[in-house]
Write a protein that holds these residues in place. Structure first.
Motif, PDB file in Angstrom:
ATOM      1  N   ARG B 135      -6.018 -13.412   5.037  1.00 56.36           N
ATOM      2  CA  ARG B 135      -5.126 -13.376   6.193  1.00 56.36           C
ATOM      3  C   ARG B 135      -3.706 -13.042   5.764  1.00 56.36           C
ATOM      4  O   ARG B 135      -2.925 -12.546   6.563  1.00 56.36           O
ATOM      5  N   VAL B 136      -3.375 -13.364   4.523  1.00 55.66           N
ATOM      6  CA  VAL B 136      -2.041 -13.060   3.994  1.00 55.66           C
ATOM      7  C   VAL B 136      -2.204 -12.228   2.721  1.00 55.66           C
ATOM      8  O   VAL B 136      -2.882 -12.643   1.786  1.00 55.66           O
ATOM      9  N   LEU B 137      -1.573 -11.046   2.710  1.00 57.82           N
ATOM     10  CA  LEU B 137      -1.623 -10.182   1.523  1.00 57.82           C
ATOM     11  C   LEU B 137      -0.316 -10.335   0.757  1.00 57.82           C
ATOM     12  O   LEU B 137       0.760 -10.156   1.327  1.00 57.82           O
ATOM     13  N   LEU B 138      -0.420 -10.678  -0.515  1.00 60.74           N
ATOM     14  CA  LEU B 138       0.765 -10.770  -1.364  1.00 60.74           C
ATOM     15  C   LEU B 138       0.647  -9.632  -2.374  1.00 60.74           C
ATOM     16  O   LEU B 138      -0.100  -9.730  -3.356  1.00 60.74           O
ATOM     17  N   LEU B 139       1.352  -8.536  -2.121  1.00 60.92           N
ATOM     18  CA  LEU B 139       1.123  -7.293  -2.864  1.00 60.92           C
ATOM     19  C   LEU B 139       2.297  -7.004  -3.785  1.00 60.92           C
ATOM     20  O   LEU B 139       3.433  -6.808  -3.328  1.00 60.92           O
ATOM     21  N   ASP B 140       2.014  -6.983  -5.089  1.00 53.18           N
ATOM     22  CA  ASP B 140       3.068  -6.776  -6.088  1.00 53.18           C
ATOM     23  C   ASP B 140       2.981  -5.334  -6.605  1.00 53.18           C
ATOM     24  O   ASP B 140       2.136  -5.027  -7.444  1.00 53.18           O
ATOM     25  N   GLU B 141       3.833  -4.491  -6.088  1.00 52.60           N
ATOM     26  CA  GLU B 141       3.855  -3.063  -6.450  1.00 52.60           C
ATOM     27  C   GLU B 141       2.442  -2.453  -6.462  1.00 52.60           C
ATOM     28  O   GLU B 141       1.995  -1.928  -7.489  1.00 52.60           O
ATOM     29  N   PRO B 142       1.766  -2.477  -5.329  1.00 57.95           N
ATOM     30  CA  PRO B 142       0.346  -2.080  -5.320  1.00 57.95           C
ATOM     31  C   PRO B 142       0.114  -0.579  -5.474  1.00 57.95           C
ATOM     32  O   PRO B 142      -1.015  -0.167  -5.731  1.00 57.95           O
ATOM     33  N   THR B 143       1.176   0.237  -5.310  1.00 59.21           N
ATOM     34  CA  THR B 143       0.959   1.691  -5.386  1.00 59.21           C
ATOM     35  C   THR B 143       1.836   2.339  -6.450  1.00 59.21           C
ATOM     36  O   THR B 143       2.009   3.560  -6.460  1.00 59.21           O
ATOM     37  N   ALA B 144       2.363   1.549  -7.375  1.00 57.86           N
ATOM     38  CA  ALA B 144       3.327   2.081  -8.350  1.00 57.86           C
ATOM     39  C   ALA B 144       2.742   3.194  -9.223  1.00 57.86           C
ATOM     40  O   ALA B 144       3.471   4.061  -9.683  1.00 57.86           O
ATOM     41  N   SER B 145       1.415   3.163  -9.456  1.00 58.04           N
ATOM     42  CA  SER B 145       0.809   4.164 -10.347  1.00 58.04           C
ATOM     43  C   SER B 145       0.078   5.269  -9.585  1.00 58.04           C
ATOM     44  O   SER B 145      -0.671   6.032 -10.189  1.00 58.04           O
ATOM     45  N   LEU B 146       0.276   5.343  -8.249  1.00 56.09           N
ATOM     46  CA  LEU B 146      -0.522   6.288  -7.452  1.00 56.09           C
ATOM     47  C   LEU B 146       0.285   7.546  -7.099  1.00 56.09           C
ATOM     48  O   LEU B 146       1.504   7.490  -6.931  1.00 56.09           O
ATOM     49  N   ASP B 147      -0.444   8.672  -6.943  1.00 56.41           N
ATOM     50  CA  ASP B 147       0.214   9.890  -6.466  1.00 56.41           C
ATOM     51  C   ASP B 147       0.479   9.746  -4.960  1.00 56.41           C
ATOM     52  O   ASP B 147      -0.004   8.809  -4.313  1.00 56.41           O
ATOM     53  N   ALA B 148       1.252  10.672  -4.416  1.00 56.64           N
ATOM     54  CA  ALA B 148       1.710  10.545  -3.024  1.00 56.64           C
ATOM     55  C   ALA B 148       0.545  10.446  -2.047  1.00 56.64           C
ATOM     56  O   ALA B 148       0.553   9.628  -1.106  1.00 56.64           O
ATOM     57  N   GLU B 149      -0.488  11.257  -2.270  1.00 57.88           N
ATOM     58  CA  GLU B 149      -1.626  11.278  -1.334  1.00 57.88           C
ATOM     59  C   GLU B 149      -2.387   9.950  -1.347  1.00 57.88           C
ATOM     60  O   GLU B 149      -2.708   9.378  -0.313  1.00 57.88           O
ATOM     61  N   THR B 150      -2.653   9.440  -2.560  1.00 58.67           N
ATOM     62  CA  THR B 150      -3.391   8.173  -2.671  1.00 58.67           C
ATOM     63  C   THR B 150      -2.526   7.013  -2.200  1.00 58.67           C
ATOM     64  O   THR B 150      -3.024   6.046  -1.617  1.00 58.67           O
ATOM     65  N   GLU B 151      -1.226   7.115  -2.449  1.00 60.81           N
ATOM     66  CA  GLU B 151      -0.309   6.076  -1.976  1.00 60.81           C
ATOM     67  C   GLU B 151      -0.373   5.980  -0.451  1.00 60.81           C
ATOM     68  O   GLU B 151      -0.444   4.881   0.113  1.00 60.81           O
ATOM     69  N   ALA B 152      -0.396   7.146   0.214  1.00 57.86           N
ATOM     70  CA  ALA B 152      -0.483   7.152   1.676  1.00 57.86           C
ATOM     71  C   ALA B 152      -1.789   6.515   2.142  1.00 57.86           C
ATOM     72  O   ALA B 152      -1.814   5.767   3.130  1.00 57.86           O
ATOM     73  N   ALA B 153      -2.886   6.792   1.415  1.00 56.90           N
ATOM     74  CA  ALA B 153      -4.187   6.208   1.778  1.00 56.90           C
ATOM     75  C   ALA B 153      -4.161   4.696   1.615  1.00 56.90           C
ATOM     76  O   ALA B 153      -4.666   3.954   2.465  1.00 56.90           O
ATOM     77  N   ALA B 154      -3.535   4.229   0.523  1.00 55.72           N
ATOM     78  CA  ALA B 154      -3.443   2.784   0.284  1.00 55.72           C
ATOM     79  C   ALA B 154      -2.584   2.125   1.362  1.00 55.72           C
ATOM     80  O   ALA B 154      -2.923   1.051   1.876  1.00 55.72           O
ATOM     81  N   GLU B 155      -1.482   2.780   1.726  1.00 53.88           N
ATOM     82  CA  GLU B 155      -0.622   2.225   2.782  1.00 53.88           C
ATOM     83  C   GLU B 155      -1.376   2.151   4.107  1.00 53.88           C
ATOM     84  O   GLU B 155      -1.201   1.205   4.879  1.00 53.88           O
ATOM     85  N   GLN B 156      -2.229   3.148   4.385  1.00 55.24           N
ATOM     86  CA  GLN B 156      -2.993   3.128   5.630  1.00 55.24           C
ATOM     87  C   GLN B 156      -3.961   1.941   5.650  1.00 55.24           C
ATOM     88  O   GLN B 156      -4.126   1.275   6.678  1.00 55.24           O
TER      89      GLN B 156
END
Lengths: 270, 198
Positions: B135-156
């Motif tokens: 119910r609560v996500l505690l995310l510590d730099e979850p996309t720091a190693s991702l390219d722009a496209e994968t980062e967008a997918a992770a954010e979605q």
């Protein structure tokens, strides 16, 4: 019994082998020269002293003096476990965990051997009690020291893996399994090796000593088998207590990893 | 809702933070300010004092393993305890669509962890946490190693979870990501901790 007496010249020649090792260490720059010589001298002095103590102890046949000698042995074993740790628990636990695990397992198994198996008269006869405790304690000490050292080293090394499991809702004993298994393995392996190699690769020291001093080989073998089982039982119990006790100290009631309860040992103390 | 009040961790103190369902709040501040430690403290992975509630459950009254199933911390450098990927995942069938969304091959469960790239590790660690449906996500730099496209997918994926009723605290050094996902921030300045609007 027909024991061939050894001269001090014989001991001197054997000591020369250690000096050769020390020389090799010096030439190769291994930094072990001092440790080898100190360990050799220490062993000689310690065994000479315990020889004198045993002569006296066997003559007085007192349960209290036997208890005192056993207590000194247990205390020294506790210190040796403490001294072998690269990382130590803070406070009392640095000494207390290894020492209490060893004392409990070694004393219980030695009492079992004296009371139910060997059954000397009187039951505390130092001729049996002291060597039995010594052999059981020596091996338990090795297992406990290796188990604890692996536990603390692996917990620091694999902190991310342990914390990942804790963060995913795993209870502390499940999360620590990744470090508990190698710790238990390293504690158990010496005695497993000793049992597996006994009689094939190596003739155990006690059995060899008994045979050399004239005991019939079949009696010496029975004693050796008994001793190996007692050592395995005590080592297993000691390692389990020390490692799971260590897990309790390295975590807390809220299932958190508590590396703040560890400190690096000074190199000079090891 | 995640509610944190009179909360002290590391050398910091936060008077009150309320994060309703559907909201993501970013945590910003210089390196070493205590951002990751705030997330770890909320997950109860390190000692802290104060009241933390998540959707009616009080942290200090909930067994820690049960708390962390609901309040899930994803480390910046995730840890692994088995040789291959599969043992780290609770539900392989449920993981399949998440693999697909993040551009991971369907057979990645058989991969050796030691051969994963940092980007693959980060994506698999996100999948591992999302499978718990916290119910609560505690995310510590979850996309720091991702390219722009994968980062967008992770954010979605994160947005999808927010829309389905979760809330999040996000540590990120990416200012653009902050404004894409959040409208408020916990700011850890020198000597001061405050909640601000982005």
């Amino acid at each position: 019994m027909n024991v061939i007496p050894l001269s001090y010249w014989d001991l001197g020649i054997a000591a020369g082998l250690v000096l050769l090792n020390a020389l090799a260490s010096l030439v190769l720059g291994l930094g072990l020269t001092r440790s080898l010589i100190i360990a050799g001298v220490r062993m000689t002095v310690q065994l000479a002293l315990i020889g004198l103590v045993l002569v006296w102890l066997f003559s007085v046949q007192s349960p209290w003096w036997t208890l005192l000698v056993a207590s000194v042995m247990l205390g020294m074993a506790g210190y040796e476990v403490y001294a072998r740790q690269a990382r130590r628990l803070r406070g009392f636990w640095a000494y207390g965990l290894g020492a209490s695990s060893m004392v409990l397992s070694s004393v219980v198994v030695t009492l079992l051997a004296l009371g139910a198996l060997v059954q000397p008269e009187p039951w505390y006869d130092p001729r049996y009690a002291v060597p039995l405790l010594g052999m059981i304690l020596g091996n338990t000490m090795t297992g406990v020291a290796l188990g604890l050292d692996t536990l603390t080293t692996a917990t620091v090394r694999d902190q991310a893996a342990v914390e990942a499991r804790l963060a995913l809702g795993h209870p502390r004993f499940d999360a620590m399994r990744v470090v508990v298994v190698p710790a238990l393995r390293s504690g158990f392996i010496p005695i497993i090796n000793s049992m597996a190699a006994a009689g094939v690769v190596a003739l155990p020291g006690m059995m060899t000593g008994q045979i050399l001093s004239g005991t019939p080989p079949e009696e010496a073998v029975k004693y050796q088998v008994l001793i190996m089982f007692l050592i395995a039982g005590a080592t297993g119990a000691g390692v389990l207590m020390a490692v799971y006790g260590g897990v309790l100290r390295l975590t807390d009631g809220r299932h958190r990893l508590r590396l703040d309860r560890l400190k690096q040992a000074d190199q000079s103390e090891r | 809702m995640l509610r944190i009040s009179d909360f002290s961790w590391h050398t910091r103190h936060l008077d009150l933070l309320e994060v309703p369902a559907g909201e993501c709040v970013v945590v910003t501040g210089p390196s070493g300010a205590g951002k990751s430690r705030l997330l770890r403290a909320v997950a109860d992975l390190e000692p802290s004092t104060g009241l933390v509630e998540a959707f009616g459950a009080v942290r200090d009254e909930t067994p820690a393993p049960a708390w962390r199933l609901q309040v899930s911390y994803l480390a910046a450098t995730p840890g692994w305890w088995a040789d291959t990927v599969a043992p780290h995942l609770t539900d392989l069938a449920a993981a399949a669509p998440l693999f697909d969304a993040l551009g991971l091959a369907a057979d990645c469960t058989t991969w050796q962890v030691s051969r994963l790239s940092s980007g693959e590790r980060q994506r698999l660690a996100l999948v591992r946490n999302l499978l718990l449906e916290p119910r609560v996500l505690l995310l510590d730099e979850p996309t720091a190693s991702l390219d722009a496209e994968t980062e967008a997918a992770a954010e979605q994926l994160i947005r999808d979870r927010l829309e389905s009723g979760a809330c999040a605290l996000l540590v990120t050094h990416d200012g653009a990501q902050s404004t894409r996902l959040a409208t408020r921030a916990v700011v850890l300045d020198a000597g001061e901790t405050r909640v601000a609007t982005l």
